[in-house]
Motif scaffolding. Structure first.
Motif, short mmCIF file in Angstrom:
data_model
loop_
_atom_site.label_atom_id
_atom_site.label_comp_id
_atom_site.label_asym_id
_atom_site.label_seq_id
_atom_site.Cartn_x
_atom_site.Cartn_y
_atom_site.Cartn_z
N ILE A 18 0.85 -1.18 0.00
CA ILE A 18 0.00 0.00 0.00
C ILE A 18 0.89 1.23 0.00
N TRP A 19 0.28 2.37 -0.25
CA TRP A 19 1.01 3.64 -0.20
C TRP A 19 0.14 4.66 0.48
N PHE A 20 0.74 5.52 1.27
CA PHE A 20 0.07 6.69 1.80
C PHE A 20 1.09 7.81 1.87
N PRO A 21 0.62 9.07 1.80
CA PRO A 21 1.53 10.22 1.77
C PRO A 21 2.25 10.44 3.10
N PRO A 22 3.33 11.23 3.08
CA PRO A 22 4.13 11.45 4.29
C PRO A 22 3.35 11.90 5.52
N PRO A 23 2.37 12.81 5.42
CA PRO A 23 1.66 13.18 6.66
C PRO A 23 0.94 12.00 7.32
N GLN A 24 0.39 11.11 6.51
CA GLN A 24 -0.28 9.94 7.06
C GLN A 24 0.74 8.95 7.63
N PHE A 106 15.94 17.56 15.37
CA PHE A 106 15.15 17.02 14.26
C PHE A 106 13.66 16.99 14.56
N HIS A 107 12.90 17.37 13.55
CA HIS A 107 11.47 17.11 13.46
C HIS A 107 11.19 17.10 11.96
N ARG A 108 11.40 15.93 11.37
CA ARG A 108 11.39 15.85 9.91
C ARG A 108 11.01 14.47 9.40
N ILE A 109 10.60 14.47 8.14
CA ILE A 109 10.34 13.23 7.42
C ILE A 109 11.32 13.22 6.24
N VAL A 110 12.17 12.21 6.21
CA VAL A 110 13.12 12.06 5.11
C VAL A 110 12.47 11.20 4.03
N ILE A 111 12.53 11.69 2.80
CA ILE A 111 11.90 11.01 1.68
C ILE A 111 12.97 10.68 0.65
N LYS A 112 13.35 9.42 0.58
CA LYS A 112 14.32 8.99 -0.44
C LYS A 112 13.61 8.73 -1.77
N ASN A 113 12.43 8.12 -1.69
CA ASN A 113 11.56 7.94 -2.84
C ASN A 113 10.15 7.68 -2.33
N ILE A 114 9.22 7.43 -3.20
CA ILE A 114 7.80 7.35 -2.84
C ILE A 114 7.50 6.28 -1.78
N ASN A 115 8.29 5.22 -1.72
CA ASN A 115 8.08 4.16 -0.73
C ASN A 115 9.19 4.07 0.30
N ASN A 116 9.99 5.10 0.40
CA ASN A 116 11.11 5.07 1.33
C ASN A 116 11.08 6.34 2.18
N LEU A 117 10.38 6.27 3.30
CA LEU A 117 10.24 7.40 4.20
C LEU A 117 10.84 7.05 5.55
N ALA A 118 11.23 8.08 6.28
CA ALA A 118 11.71 7.89 7.64
C ALA A 118 11.33 9.12 8.46
N VAL A 119 10.89 8.90 9.68
CA VAL A 119 10.53 9.97 10.59
C VAL A 119 11.63 10.11 11.63
#
Length: 146
Positions: A18-24, A106-119
């Motif tokens: 599944i996929w959901f956007p960074p805020p979710q 830090f207070h961030r979301i790192v986005i390497k690509n659409i399915n690779n996020l880190a908080v």
């Protein structure tokens, strides 16, 4: 439709089912702090009158990815563009890894690509909110000091 607990939803996201956007993604990470709906309801009721603040993530374009900066992060601008009228674009030639190693607050979301996020969060949440659990989809350890 399929019901999933927050940890299950994150695992399904990490496996690209599944996929959901960074805020979710961020909110699912916050929900991981609670083991039951009753626990979440108790928390919500206890902090309901504490207040809230308006957030606007600010995108930082890095050489090899993106970082969504959130209030409290050391790179978050003093006067963020809440309306989109300023067309504020932040960018750097640095790589995400370098920005993470150089940083400390830090207070961030790192986005390497659409399915690779880190908080990444190491600030105190305001208004008795709870910080998200720091979840990383690619096992990079940018915050070993945290």
């Amino acid at each position: 439709f399929q019901w999933s607990s927050p940890p299950e939803a994150i695992e399904r996201f990490k496996s690209q089912e599944i996929w959901f956007p960074p805020p979710q993604f961020y909110e699912f990470c916050r929900l991981c702090n609670f083991s039951s709906l009753r626990e979440l309801q108790k928390f919500s009721s206890a902090r309901a009158l504490e207040g809230c603040e308006r957030w606007m993530p600010v995108m930082l374009n890095a050489a090899d990815g993106f970082i969504q900066l959130l209030p409290g992060d050391e790179l978050y601008p003093e006067d963020p563009d809440y309306t989109g009228e300023k067309k504020m674009i932040m960018s750097t030639d640095k790589k995400v890894e370098d920005l993470m190693k150089e940083g400390g607050i830090f207070h961030r979301i790192v986005i390497k690509n659409i399915n690779n996020l880190a908080v990444y969060v190491n600030i105190q949440a305001k208004y008795k909110h709870i910080n998200p659990l720091m979840v990383n989809c690619d096992n990079s350890d940018y915050n070993s000091r945290l």
